[in-house]
Design a protein around this motif. Structure first.
Motif, mmCIF file in Angstrom:
data_model
loop_
_atom_site.group_PDB
_atom_site.id
_atom_site.type_symbol
_atom_site.label_atom_id
_atom_site.label_comp_id
_atom_site.label_asym_id
_atom_site.label_seq_id
_atom_site.Cartn_x
_atom_site.Cartn_y
_atom_site.Cartn_z
ATOM 1 N N SER A 30 1.045 -1.545 0.155
ATOM 2 C CA SER A 30 -0.263 -0.081 -0.282
ATOM 3 C C SER A 30 0.914 1.065 -0.081
ATOM 4 O O SER A 30 0.208 2.130 -0.702
ATOM 5 N N ILE A 31 1.840 1.228 1.051
ATOM 6 C CA ILE A 31 3.193 2.010 0.728
ATOM 7 C C ILE A 31 3.516 2.016 -0.938
ATOM 8 O O ILE A 31 3.882 3.894 -1.319
ATOM 9 N N VAL A 32 3.770 0.910 -1.556
ATOM 10 C CA VAL A 32 4.743 1.726 -2.311
ATOM 11 C C VAL A 32 3.931 2.165 -3.032
ATOM 12 O O VAL A 32 4.603 2.712 -4.295
ATOM 13 N N LYS A 33 2.184 1.621 -3.193
ATOM 14 C CA LYS A 33 1.331 2.449 -4.723
ATOM 15 C C LYS A 33 1.425 3.748 -4.273
ATOM 16 O O LYS A 33 1.243 4.154 -5.675
ATOM 17 N N GLU A 34 2.067 4.256 -3.101
ATOM 18 C CA GLU A 34 1.364 6.053 -3.028
ATOM 19 C C GLU A 34 2.397 6.323 -4.422
ATOM 20 O O GLU A 34 2.497 7.506 -4.661
ATOM 21 N N PHE A 35 4.045 5.697 -3.857
ATOM 22 C CA PHE A 35 4.856 6.627 -4.411
ATOM 23 C C PHE A 35 4.972 6.020 -5.742
ATOM 24 O O PHE A 35 5.087 7.243 -6.531
ATOM 25 N N ALA A 36 4.577 4.780 -5.707
ATOM 26 C CA ALA A 36 4.581 5.079 -7.453
ATOM 27 C C ALA A 36 3.340 5.492 -8.455
ATOM 28 O O ALA A 36 4.083 5.788 -9.609
ATOM 29 N N ASP A 70 21.521 -10.686 -6.370
ATOM 30 C CA ASP A 70 20.612 -11.135 -7.170
ATOM 31 C C ASP A 70 19.403 -11.232 -6.044
ATOM 32 O O ASP A 70 18.110 -11.946 -7.056
ATOM 33 N N THR A 71 18.870 -11.091 -5.518
ATOM 34 C CA THR A 71 17.932 -10.934 -4.275
ATOM 35 C C THR A 71 16.118 -9.496 -5.272
ATOM 36 O O THR A 71 15.671 -9.656 -4.983
ATOM 37 N N VAL A 72 17.024 -8.635 -5.319
ATOM 38 C CA VAL A 72 15.920 -7.695 -6.411
ATOM 39 C C VAL A 72 14.467 -7.744 -6.899
ATOM 40 O O VAL A 72 14.237 -7.845 -6.673
ATOM 41 N N GLY A 73 15.298 -8.401 -7.604
ATOM 42 C CA GLY A 73 14.073 -9.473 -7.915
ATOM 43 C C GLY A 73 12.635 -9.448 -7.371
ATOM 44 O O GLY A 73 11.590 -9.811 -7.747
ATOM 45 N N ARG A 74 12.932 -9.786 -6.279
ATOM 46 C CA ARG A 74 11.989 -10.269 -5.399
ATOM 47 C C ARG A 74 11.710 -9.166 -4.495
ATOM 48 O O ARG A 74 10.521 -9.606 -3.169
ATOM 49 N N THR A 75 11.454 -7.842 -4.516
ATOM 50 C CA THR A 75 12.042 -7.215 -3.800
ATOM 51 C C THR A 75 10.580 -5.759 -4.487
ATOM 52 O O THR A 75 10.019 -5.840 -5.206
ATOM 53 N N MET A 76 10.653 -5.314 -3.268
ATOM 54 C CA MET A 76 9.552 -3.712 -4.284
ATOM 55 C C MET A 76 9.940 -3.315 -5.282
ATOM 56 O O MET A 76 9.385 -2.599 -6.302
ATOM 57 N N LEU A 77 11.519 -3.101 -4.904
ATOM 58 C CA LEU A 77 11.855 -2.758 -6.056
ATOM 59 C C LEU A 77 12.075 -3.149 -7.309
ATOM 60 O O LEU A 77 12.356 -2.013 -8.746
ATOM 61 N N GLY A 78 12.207 -4.306 -7.555
ATOM 62 C CA GLY A 78 12.571 -5.096 -8.758
ATOM 63 C C GLY A 78 10.845 -5.067 -8.716
ATOM 64 O O GLY A 78 10.671 -4.560 -9.932
ATOM 65 N N ILE A 95 3.122 8.799 -8.183
ATOM 66 C CA ILE A 95 3.462 9.581 -7.892
ATOM 67 C C ILE A 95 4.374 9.610 -8.603
ATOM 68 O O ILE A 95 5.060 10.505 -9.762
ATOM 69 N N ILE A 96 5.590 8.853 -8.589
ATOM 70 C CA ILE A 96 6.881 7.968 -9.768
ATOM 71 C C ILE A 96 6.404 8.871 -11.337
ATOM 72 O O ILE A 96 6.969 9.299 -11.979
ATOM 73 N N GLN A 97 4.820 7.687 -11.474
ATOM 74 C CA GLN A 97 4.460 8.246 -12.967
ATOM 75 C C GLN A 97 3.968 8.935 -12.957
ATOM 76 O O GLN A 97 4.581 9.717 -14.490
ATOM 77 N N SER A 98 3.492 9.585 -12.282
ATOM 78 C CA SER A 98 3.033 11.481 -12.467
ATOM 79 C C SER A 98 4.288 12.064 -13.170
ATOM 80 O O SER A 98 4.186 13.210 -13.407
ATOM 81 N N TYR A 99 6.289 12.115 -12.578
ATOM 82 C CA TYR A 99 6.807 12.372 -13.021
ATOM 83 C C TYR A 99 6.943 12.545 -14.769
ATOM 84 O O TYR A 99 7.312 13.834 -15.737
ATOM 85 N N LYS A 100 5.930 11.647 -15.258
ATOM 86 C CA LYS A 100 6.109 11.524 -16.722
ATOM 87 C C LYS A 100 7.806 11.726 -17.516
ATOM 88 O O LYS A 100 7.772 12.453 -18.731
ATOM 89 N N ARG A 101 8.668 11.251 -16.474
ATOM 90 C CA ARG A 101 10.387 11.045 -16.996
ATOM 91 C C ARG A 101 10.719 9.935 -16.939
ATOM 92 O O ARG A 101 10.031 9.206 -16.112
ATOM 93 N N PRO A 102 11.428 8.978 -18.311
ATOM 94 C CA PRO A 102 12.824 8.531 -17.354
ATOM 95 C C PRO A 102 13.037 8.440 -16.230
ATOM 96 O O PRO A 102 13.831 8.940 -15.740
ATOM 97 N N VAL A 103 13.499 7.236 -15.881
ATOM 98 C CA VAL A 103 13.959 7.703 -14.098
ATOM 99 C C VAL A 103 15.166 6.009 -14.097
ATOM 100 O O VAL A 103 14.388 4.825 -14.618
ATOM 101 N N PHE A 104 16.110 6.076 -14.109
ATOM 102 C CA PHE A 104 16.354 5.927 -14.265
ATOM 103 C C PHE A 104 17.472 5.500 -12.801
ATOM 104 O O PHE A 104 18.040 6.428 -12.585
ATOM 105 N N THR A 105 17.906 4.113 -11.924
ATOM 106 C CA THR A 105 18.409 3.763 -10.814
ATOM 107 C C THR A 105 19.768 2.865 -11.435
ATOM 108 O O THR A 105 19.327 1.232 -11.968
ATOM 109 N N ILE A 106 19.750 2.420 -9.343
ATOM 110 C CA ILE A 106 20.940 1.504 -8.553
ATOM 111 C C ILE A 106 19.982 0.815 -7.781
ATOM 112 O O ILE A 106 19.066 1.446 -6.864
ATOM 113 N N ALA A 107 19.943 0.196 -7.502
ATOM 114 C CA ALA A 107 19.570 -0.949 -6.012
ATOM 115 C C ALA A 107 20.568 -0.524 -4.384
ATOM 116 O O ALA A 107 21.554 -0.706 -4.933
ATOM 117 N N GLY A 108 20.195 -0.001 -4.095
ATOM 118 C CA GLY A 108 20.395 -0.101 -2.242
ATOM 119 C C GLY A 108 20.869 -0.975 -1.822
ATOM 120 O O GLY A 108 20.215 -1.890 -1.572
#
Length: 329
Positions: free
Chosen positions: A61-67, A92-100, A69-82
């Motif tokens: 539910s928290i991820v959805k709220e921020f997702a 290697d676990t990033v695929g099972r995370t919310m960032l993934g 907002i990020i979609q509303s940026y309407k610009r490509p977002v490039f990132t790395i995992a912390g």
């Protein structure tokens, strides 16, 4: 071509003990202000230095709220995992995370070790690389593999994002770090760092720029956080390299949102903890009470291969992931 860079947002639904405000609502206001800055300055691309989330399995539910907002940026977002985005410091676990998940549905582009992306505007070509967190990213023997990168011959600029302990001056004993002055042979025109929440501003060496604006949030138990205002970095490559920091208006002064008593208590505890580390170091074997460091020491002493060491880290990550699921149940 314009970029905005920010890092270490540590999205979470609860308020840290050292804060007096509603952390969740404050962070949403910061994300919304970033959209306003993007629109005002006609930013082309958004860059994030990792640790989007405070833990890899944060509530949907928290991820959805921020997702949204990020979609509303309407610009490509490039990132790395912390390190907070993944389980057990294992990328290697990033695929099972919310960032993934966000990457999987196309809300952002997650750069892995050997990835690079070319973006182009008005005849200017920029190569973007990213080095997500790894347990050995600040290991003296291999850190150059992450911080020192090669530039393609057909681009004008290279930007390298790294989630590691890049600093401009030496840090405490027992904590792995990499100094800016040790990676100046990189071919990156701009090296963007996350991970160290205090940040070190903008450093220029022989026409190359190294910068960390600090975390977008103040959750670190350090008295110095009271005087730090969270910032973003604007990079304009239209006519040469123009880089500057911009403080967020939505970030209230530290003495309004931070609980000084909690910070002082934490500082006293940290001093005692540091003395404990020093005593451990003086008595011999372990210089740092950190699981990754202990594994380093054991594998070094027993002459165990890096493959076995990596497998150990991976299995610990799986164990942490399972434990996390048990806590949810």
């Amino acid at each position: 071509m314009k970029f905005i860079f920010f890092t270490d947002t540590h999205i979470k639904g609860t308020t840290p003990k050292n804060r007096n405000d509603n952390f969740y609502e404050t962070l949403k206001r910061k994300f919304l202000e970033i959209k306003e800055i993007c629109d005002e300055l006609e930013i082309d691309y958004i860059l994030h230095g990792g640790d989007w989330f405070d833990r890899p399995d944060i509530s949907p539910s928290i991820v959805k709220e921020f997702a949204l907002i990020i979609q509303s940026y309407k610009r490509p977002v490039f990132t790395i995992a912390g390190n907070h985005d993944i389980y057990g410091h294992n990328p290697d676990t990033v695929g099972r995370t919310m960032l993934g998940l966000l990457a999987g549905v196309g809300i952002l582009t997650l750069l892995k070790y050997n990835d690079d992306v070319i973006v182009e505007k008005n005849g200017i070509k920029v190569q973007i690389m990213g080095k997500p967190y790894r347990f050995d990213i600040d290991d003296l023997e291999v850190s150059e593999n992450y911080y020192v990168v090669q530039k393609r011959k057909d681009v004008d600029y290279l930007i390298n994002m790294v989630h590691g302990m890049l600093l401009k001056k030496p840090f405490f004993e027992g904590i792995p770090y990499t100094l800016v002055d040790n990676i100046t042979e990189t071919e990156a025109d701009i090296t963007l760092a996350g991970h160290y929440h205090g940040g070190f501003g903008i450093v220029e060496r022989d026409g190359k720029y190294f910068l960390n604006p600090g975390s977008l949030v103040r959750i670190t138990n350090a008295i110095g956080e009271i005087n730090r205002i969270p910032k973003v970095v604007i990079i304009d490559l239209s006519e040469g390299i123009n880089i500057y920091e911009r403080e967020l208006k939505s970030a209230a002064p530290g003495n309004e949102v931070l609980d000084r008593r909690q910070l002082e208590y934490a500082q006293d505890r940290n001093v005692k903890l540091h003395r404990f580390y020093q005593q451990l170091s003086e008595t011999g074997k372990y210089q740092k009470a950190d699981l990754g460091k202990i594994i380093d020491d054991i594998t070094a002493d027993e002459n165990i291969s890096r493959e076995v060491k990596y497998e150990t880290i991976k299995r610990i990550a799986f164990a942490k992931e399972e434990l996390s699921h048990d806590e949810e149940d």
